[in-house]
Design an enzyme around this catalytic site. Structure first.
Site, PDB file in Angstrom:
ATOM      1  N   ARG A  19      75.136   6.774  39.483  1.00  0.00           N
ATOM      2  CA  ARG A  19      76.531   6.611  39.094  1.00  0.00           C
ATOM      3  C   ARG A  19      77.029   5.261  39.593  1.00  0.00           C
ATOM      4  O   ARG A  19      76.984   4.987  40.786  1.00  0.00           O
ATOM      5  CB  ARG A  19      77.348   7.747  39.724  1.00  0.00           C
ATOM      6  CG  ARG A  19      78.759   7.817  39.244  1.00  0.00           C
ATOM      7  CD  ARG A  19      79.393   9.125  39.606  1.00  0.00           C
ATOM      8  NE  ARG A  19      79.521   9.351  41.042  1.00  0.00           N
ATOM      9  CZ  ARG A  19      80.462  10.095  41.583  1.00  0.00           C
ATOM     10  NH1 ARG A  19      81.347  10.671  40.825  1.00  0.00           N
ATOM     11  NH2 ARG A  19      80.522  10.269  42.870  1.00  0.00           N
ATOM     12  N   THR A  66      82.679   2.023  37.993  1.00  0.00           N
ATOM     13  CA  THR A  66      83.086   2.577  36.691  1.00  0.00           C
ATOM     14  C   THR A  66      82.906   4.088  36.645  1.00  0.00           C
ATOM     15  O   THR A  66      83.450   4.753  35.759  1.00  0.00           O
ATOM     16  CB  THR A  66      82.227   1.982  35.552  1.00  0.00           C
ATOM     17  OG1 THR A  66      80.869   2.385  35.768  1.00  0.00           O
ATOM     18  CG2 THR A  66      82.293   0.468  35.545  1.00  0.00           C
ATOM     19  N   ASP A  74      78.689  14.758  49.589  1.00  0.00           N
ATOM     20  CA  ASP A  74      77.619  14.261  48.726  1.00  0.00           C
ATOM     21  C   ASP A  74      76.408  15.177  48.871  1.00  0.00           C
ATOM     22  O   ASP A  74      75.793  15.234  49.939  1.00  0.00           O
ATOM     23  CB  ASP A  74      77.264  12.822  49.116  1.00  0.00           C
ATOM     24  CG  ASP A  74      76.286  12.212  48.136  1.00  0.00           C
ATOM     25  OD1 ASP A  74      76.643  11.228  47.472  1.00  0.00           O
ATOM     26  OD2 ASP A  74      75.144  12.728  48.024  1.00  0.00           O
ATOM     27  N   ASP A  84      73.064  13.445  49.882  1.00  0.00           N
ATOM     28  CA  ASP A  84      73.063  13.038  51.301  1.00  0.00           C
ATOM     29  C   ASP A  84      72.918  14.246  52.211  1.00  0.00           C
ATOM     30  O   ASP A  84      72.205  14.201  53.208  1.00  0.00           O
ATOM     31  CB  ASP A  84      74.364  12.297  51.646  1.00  0.00           C
ATOM     32  CG  ASP A  84      74.343  10.861  51.140  1.00  0.00           C
ATOM     33  OD1 ASP A  84      73.257  10.366  50.767  1.00  0.00           O
ATOM     34  OD2 ASP A  84      75.423  10.237  51.104  1.00  0.00           O
TER      35      ASP A  84
HETATM   36  N1  URA Z   1      78.322  14.155  43.683  1.00  0.00           N
HETATM   37  C1  URA Z   1      78.280  14.783  44.875  1.00  0.00           C
HETATM   38  O1  URA Z   1      77.234  14.878  45.507  1.00  0.00           O
HETATM   39  N2  URA Z   1      79.433  15.302  45.373  1.00  0.00           N
HETATM   40  C2  URA Z   1      80.593  15.255  44.709  1.00  0.00           C
HETATM   41  O2  URA Z   1      81.593  15.769  45.208  1.00  0.00           O
HETATM   42  C3  URA Z   1      80.616  14.607  43.458  1.00  0.00           C
HETATM   43  C4  URA Z   1      79.472  14.063  42.962  1.00  0.00           C
END
Ligand code: URA
Length: 209
Positions: free
Chosen positions: A104, A108, A200, A203
């Site tokens: 991502r 953008t 995330d 992560d």
């Molecule tokens: N990707 C993620 O890992 N967490 C989010 O909250 C949004 C996208």
């Protein structure tokens, strides 16, 4: 199948709460994702076609149900989708596995493709695309575009958390693709993260930052 299914089973909700908790360790997060994915896989495969096969039980012959058609294709949307594969493969060990690599763009929020490898005969398989977080829906919609371009026709999308924005984006781009999730959260924040969410997912499962 309806367009959005929220699987609000108490076991799933309990495990999801542990995953959301910021103090949960990487190991626990990964284990819970594996467990929930298995439970969600059970739900998303509920309407798989079945046929019958003639077998002999110890008592008498019978026409017993078996899965019909080609092996399923599980498609991991990298990298967080990988965290859902193990649990699903325990339930569906014969499934074929593919990968779509999209990152991502942080400015953008649009997806950029860097990897694509899927099983053959996609048009003959039930295809389940997996990504724990349906956030903006841009990556998911782009991944489904690619799967359709590769021939897939019967596609479902499995995630752990969805945002209203992501669901709307998917419904607009792919109204034929049902979504199964463990929860529909309130909204996205300005960085495209799901609120309240769990942070995330990549992560948290891989211990990166
Ligand atoms: N990707 C993620 O890992 N967490 C989010 O909250 C949004 C996208």
């Amino acid at each position: 199948m309806q367009h959005l299914t929220i699987v609000d089973h108490p076991l799933i909700q309990h495990k999801l709460t542990l995953m959301r908790d910021r103090t949960s360790s990487t190991a626990l997060f990964r284990a819970l994702l594996r467990e929930i994915s298995q439970l969600l896989a059970y739900e998303i495969t509920r309407d798989l076609p079945v046929t019958t096969t003639r077998i002999d039980t110890p008592i008498e012959p019978m026409d017993a149900p078996t899965l019909d058609g080609r092996k399923l294709a599980l498609i991991s949307i990298l990298r967080a989708g990988n965290g859902m594969l193990d649990g699903m493969l325990e339930l569906i060990p014969s499934a074929r596995v593919g990968f779509v690599g999209l990152y991502r763009d942080e400015e953008t929020l649009q997806p950029v493709e860097y990897y694509f490898k899927v099983p053959d005969l996609m048009d003959e398989r039930v295809v389940i695309a997996v990504d724990p977080m349906l956030a903006t829906g841009n990556s998911s919609a782009a991944a489904i575009d690619r799967l359709k371009a590769a021939g897939a026709r019967d596609i479902r999308f499995l995630c752990l958390l969805a945002s209203p924005e992501g669901v709307a984006r998917m419904k607009e781009a792919h109204p034929d693709v049902p979504i199964v999730t463990a929860a529909l959260d309130a909204r996205l924040n300005e960085k495209g993260y799901i609120v309240p969410g769990l942070g995330d997912a990549g992560d948290r499962m891989f211990g990166t930052k």
